[in-house]
Design a protein around this motif. Structure first.
Motif, PDB file in Angstrom:
ATOM      1  N   GLY A 193       0.805  -1.212   0.000  1.00 21.93           N
ATOM      2  CA  GLY A 193       0.000   0.000   0.000  1.00 21.93           C
ATOM      3  C   GLY A 193       0.839   1.262   0.000  1.00 21.93           C
ATOM      4  N   ILE A 194       1.964   1.229   0.696  1.00 21.91           N
ATOM      5  CA  ILE A 194       2.861   2.388   0.732  1.00 21.91           C
ATOM      6  C   ILE A 194       3.387   2.682  -0.663  1.00 21.91           C
ATOM      7  N   PHE A 195       3.785   1.648  -1.380  1.00 21.26           N
ATOM      8  CA  PHE A 195       4.304   1.823  -2.743  1.00 21.26           C
ATOM      9  C   PHE A 195       3.221   2.389  -3.660  1.00 21.26           C
ATOM     10  N   VAL A 196       1.982   1.911  -3.481  1.00 17.92           N
ATOM     11  CA  VAL A 196       0.878   2.396  -4.307  1.00 17.92           C
ATOM     12  C   VAL A 196       0.651   3.885  -4.083  1.00 17.92           C
ATOM     13  N   VAL A 197       0.567   4.281  -2.828  1.00 22.60           N
ATOM     14  CA  VAL A 197       0.294   5.684  -2.500  1.00 22.60           C
ATOM     15  C   VAL A 197       1.462   6.582  -2.900  1.00 22.60           C
ATOM     16  N   GLU A 198       2.687   6.152  -2.591  1.00 20.15           N
ATOM     17  CA  GLU A 198       3.859   6.987  -2.854  1.00 20.15           C
ATOM     18  C   GLU A 198       4.162   7.140  -4.338  1.00 20.15           C
ATOM     19  N   SER A 199       3.664   6.234  -5.167  1.00 15.85           N
ATOM     20  CA  SER A 199       3.910   6.356  -6.608  1.00 15.85           C
ATOM     21  C   SER A 199       3.245   7.605  -7.176  1.00 15.85           C
ATOM     22  N   GLY A 200       2.139   8.014  -6.547  1.00 16.13           N
ATOM     23  CA  GLY A 200       1.436   9.200  -7.021  1.00 16.13           C
ATOM     24  C   GLY A 200       0.620   8.960  -8.273  1.00 16.13           C
ATOM     25  N   ALA A 201       0.557   7.722  -8.743  1.00 11.59           N
ATOM     26  CA  ALA A 201      -0.179   7.398  -9.972  1.00 11.59           C
ATOM     27  C   ALA A 201      -1.614   7.021  -9.636  1.00 11.59           C
ATOM     28  N   SER A 202      -2.490   7.103 -10.639  1.00  9.12           N
ATOM     29  CA  SER A 202      -3.874   6.682 -10.451  1.00  9.12           C
ATOM     30  C   SER A 202      -3.910   5.166 -10.287  1.00  9.12           C
ATOM     31  N   PRO A 203      -4.952   4.622  -9.638  1.00  9.13           N
ATOM     32  CA  PRO A 203      -5.028   3.172  -9.425  1.00  9.13           C
ATOM     33  C   PRO A 203      -4.870   2.352 -10.703  1.00  9.13           C
ATOM     34  N   PHE A 204      -5.495   2.779 -11.804  1.00 10.77           N
ATOM     35  CA  PHE A 204      -5.382   2.007 -13.039  1.00 10.77           C
ATOM     36  C   PHE A 204      -3.969   2.084 -13.617  1.00 10.77           C
ATOM     37  N   ASP A 205      -3.321   3.237 -13.487  1.00 12.93           N
ATOM     38  CA  ASP A 205      -1.930   3.337 -13.935  1.00 12.93           C
ATOM     39  C   ASP A 205      -1.024   2.458 -13.080  1.00 12.93           C
ATOM     40  N   VAL A 206      -1.280   2.440 -11.773  1.00 11.45           N
ATOM     41  CA  VAL A 206      -0.491   1.604 -10.865  1.00 11.45           C
ATOM     42  C   VAL A 206      -0.595   0.138 -11.270  1.00 11.45           C
ATOM     43  N   VAL A 207      -1.819  -0.322 -11.521  1.00 15.34           N
ATOM     44  CA  VAL A 207      -2.012  -1.731 -11.881  1.00 15.34           C
ATOM     45  C   VAL A 207      -1.364  -2.031 -13.232  1.00 15.34           C
ATOM     46  N   PHE A 208      -1.516  -1.114 -14.191  1.00 12.91           N
ATOM     47  CA  PHE A 208      -0.936  -1.334 -15.515  1.00 12.91           C
ATOM     48  C   PHE A 208       0.583  -1.514 -15.422  1.00 12.91           C
ATOM     49  N   PHE A 209       1.250  -0.613 -14.713  1.00 19.84           N
ATOM     50  CA  PHE A 209       2.709  -0.700 -14.652  1.00 19.84           C
ATOM     51  C   PHE A 209       3.171  -1.809 -13.703  1.00 19.84           C
ATOM     52  N   ARG A 210       2.349  -2.162 -12.710  1.00 18.98           N
ATOM     53  CA  ARG A 210       2.693  -3.331 -11.906  1.00 18.98           C
ATOM     54  C   ARG A 210       2.678  -4.573 -12.777  1.00 18.98           C
ATOM     55  N   CYS A 211       1.668  -4.676 -13.638  1.00 13.90           N
ATOM     56  CA  CYS A 211       1.593  -5.815 -14.560  1.00 13.90           C
ATOM     57  C   CYS A 211       2.788  -5.816 -15.510  1.00 13.90           C
ATOM     58  N   LEU A 212       3.138  -4.646 -16.035  1.00 14.41           N
ATOM     59  CA  LEU A 212       4.235  -4.550 -16.999  1.00 14.41           C
ATOM     60  C   LEU A 212       5.568  -4.954 -16.366  1.00 14.41           C
ATOM     61  N   PHE A 213       5.907  -4.321 -15.251  1.00 13.11           N
ATOM     62  CA  PHE A 213       7.169  -4.639 -14.577  1.00 13.11           C
ATOM     63  C   PHE A 213       7.138  -6.052 -13.992  1.00 13.11           C
ATOM     64  N   GLY A 214       5.969  -6.474 -13.491  1.00 15.80           N
ATOM     65  CA  GLY A 214       5.852  -7.813 -12.923  1.00 15.80           C
ATOM     66  C   GLY A 214       6.024  -8.894 -13.975  1.00 15.80           C
ATOM     67  N   ALA A 215       5.488  -8.657 -15.180  1.00 15.49           N
ATOM     68  CA  ALA A 215       5.634  -9.633 -16.264  1.00 15.49           C
ATOM     69  C   ALA A 215       7.101  -9.783 -16.657  1.00 15.49           C
ATOM     70  N   VAL A 216       7.816  -8.674 -16.691  1.00 16.08           N
ATOM     71  CA  VAL A 216       9.246  -8.724 -17.027  1.00 16.08           C
ATOM     72  C   VAL A 216      10.001  -9.517 -15.960  1.00 16.08           C
ATOM     73  N   ALA A 217       9.708  -9.232 -14.684  1.00 11.60           N
ATOM     74  CA  ALA A 217      10.411  -9.896 -13.585  1.00 11.60           C
ATOM     75  C   ALA A 217      10.117 -11.397 -13.554  1.00 11.60           C
ATOM     76  N   LEU A 218       8.829 -11.755 -13.616  1.00 11.93           N
ATOM     77  CA  LEU A 218       8.464 -13.178 -13.576  1.00 11.93           C
ATOM     78  C   LEU A 218       8.915 -13.908 -14.834  1.00 11.93           C
ATOM     79  N   GLY A 219       8.848 -13.220 -15.984  1.00  5.94           N
ATOM     80  CA  GLY A 219       9.288 -13.831 -17.231  1.00  5.94           C
ATOM     81  C   GLY A 219      10.773 -14.133 -17.213  1.00  5.94           C
ATOM     82  N   ALA A 220      11.567 -13.170 -16.699  1.00  4.58           N
ATOM     83  CA  ALA A 220      13.019 -13.361 -16.625  1.00  4.58           C
ATOM     84  C   ALA A 220      13.363 -14.508 -15.677  1.00  4.58           C
ATOM     85  N   TYR A 221      12.672 -14.567 -14.529  1.00  2.62           N
ATOM     86  CA  TYR A 221      12.929 -15.637 -13.561  1.00  2.62           C
ATOM     87  C   TYR A 221      12.554 -16.998 -14.144  1.00  2.62           C
ATOM     88  N   SER A 222      11.385 -17.070 -14.765  1.00  3.61           N
ATOM     89  CA  SER A 222      10.928 -18.344 -15.340  1.00  3.61           C
ATOM     90  C   SER A 222      11.852 -18.804 -16.465  1.00  3.61           C
TER      91      SER A 222
END
Length: 311
Positions: A22-51
């Motif tokens: 929650g701290i990361f969400v609030v401190e990002s200053g982005a709207s909720p939909f932008d937060v989710v979009f970029f979490r998905c983007l960065f998360g896909a890169v991280a999980l894809g690289a690990y896999s």
């Protein structure tokens, strides 16, 4: 015993990370939909690289049906995040997190409606206890539109998470990392029409928080959870999962000075106790098999119903 100790440390670290989300969400200053979009983007890169590094794509086990289920679960997960992050803005991280932990009860109710599963008298009793706790925690008074909105958003997020659990628990023979990868990848095209790149371009330091959500709270956190699930009995997982709301409430108080009132605090142990009892009532004995995923979530639940608590 050494294996269980390591698993305990891994899951505790994962739940601590989840509590700071929650701290990361609030401190990002982005709207909720932008937060989710970029979490998905960065998360896909991280999980894809690990896999890729671990060779998980070889013999992945996906069939068209399993892939379709993973995609559907991903749709529920992505909008679950969006509603939860909206709830953070409408009320507070503490309030939204506690209400969000009604997930197991919606899972029981949806299981009865969708899968025709029988609800025992004991579970109905614990559902009543949880409802009483929710009434106390909400502390909503007439005219308190912000709390009402936050309550509705957090409950909506819990329902969507339960729906994802029901869908994704039908997937077997696929590594949970790959199920999670599919689910976060789905969020990229799904939320692309809602993303405000103009606003995102003005975030500045907020990009670091967004990257952290994807790399730390999606990549690292999921890897720690899935590693721990294979080493721990379900009862241990269920108990450790409550580290997440405890840390979230502590972080919200320490950083923003938010805390729930005395009457609201009386409802927290009721929800925690009822959730724990419902979770353990339907949990299999022994260790969780990490290769048999049951859900994907702010932390997709790998193979344990106890994991429905992480965001």
């Amino acid at each position: 015993m050494r294996n269980e100790t390591r698993g305990t440390v891994e899951l505790t670290l994962a739940m601590v990370l989840s509590g700071t989300l929650g701290i990361f969400v609030v401190e990002s200053g982005a709207s909720p939909f932008d937060v989710v979009f970029f979490r998905c983007l960065f998360g896909a890169v991280a999980l894809g690289a690990y896999s890729l590094a671990r060779g998980f794509f070889t013999g992945h086990g996906f069939t068209p049906r399993k892939l379709g289920l993973a995609v559907l679960g991903g749709v529920f997960i992505v909008f679950n995040w969006a509603l939860l992050f909206e709830a953070y803005e409408a009320t507070s991280i503490s309030f939204a997190t506690v209400v969000y932990h009604t997930q197991p009860f919606f899972l029981v109710l949806l299981g009865a409606v969708v899968l025709r599963e029988r609800i025992s008298a004991a579970k109905l009793g614990w559902l009543g206890v949880a409802f009483a706790g929710l009434v106390l925690v909400s502390g909503v008074r007439p005219g308190d539109t912000a709390s009402l909105q936050g309550l509705g958003l957090a409950l909506g997020a819990a329902v969507l998470y339960a729906l994802s659990t029901i869908v994704t628990k039908r997937i077997s023979g696929v590594r949970p990392h790959l199920v999670a990868l599919v689910q976060v990848t789905v969020g990229i095209p799904l939320l692309l029409p809602f993303a405000d790149f103009g606003a995102a371009g003005r975030l500045g330091a907020g990009w670091g928080w967004l990257a952290g959500l994807g790399i730390i709270h999606t990549g690292v956190m999921y890897v720690l959870m899935y590693a721990a699930y294979a080493k721990l009995p379900t009862a241990r997982i269920a108990v450790l999962a409550f580290t997440y709301p405890a840390v979230a409430m502590l972080a919200d108080w320490a950083v923003y000075g938010h805390h729930i009132g005395l009457v609201q605090a009386l409802g927290v142990p009721l929800i925690v106790l009822a959730s724990l009892r419902v979770t353990l009532a339907g949990a299999p004995r022994g260790r969780v098999v990490a290769s048999a995923p049951r859900t994907g979530a702010h932390a997709p639940e790998a193979a344990s119903p106890a994991a429905t608590r992480s965001a």
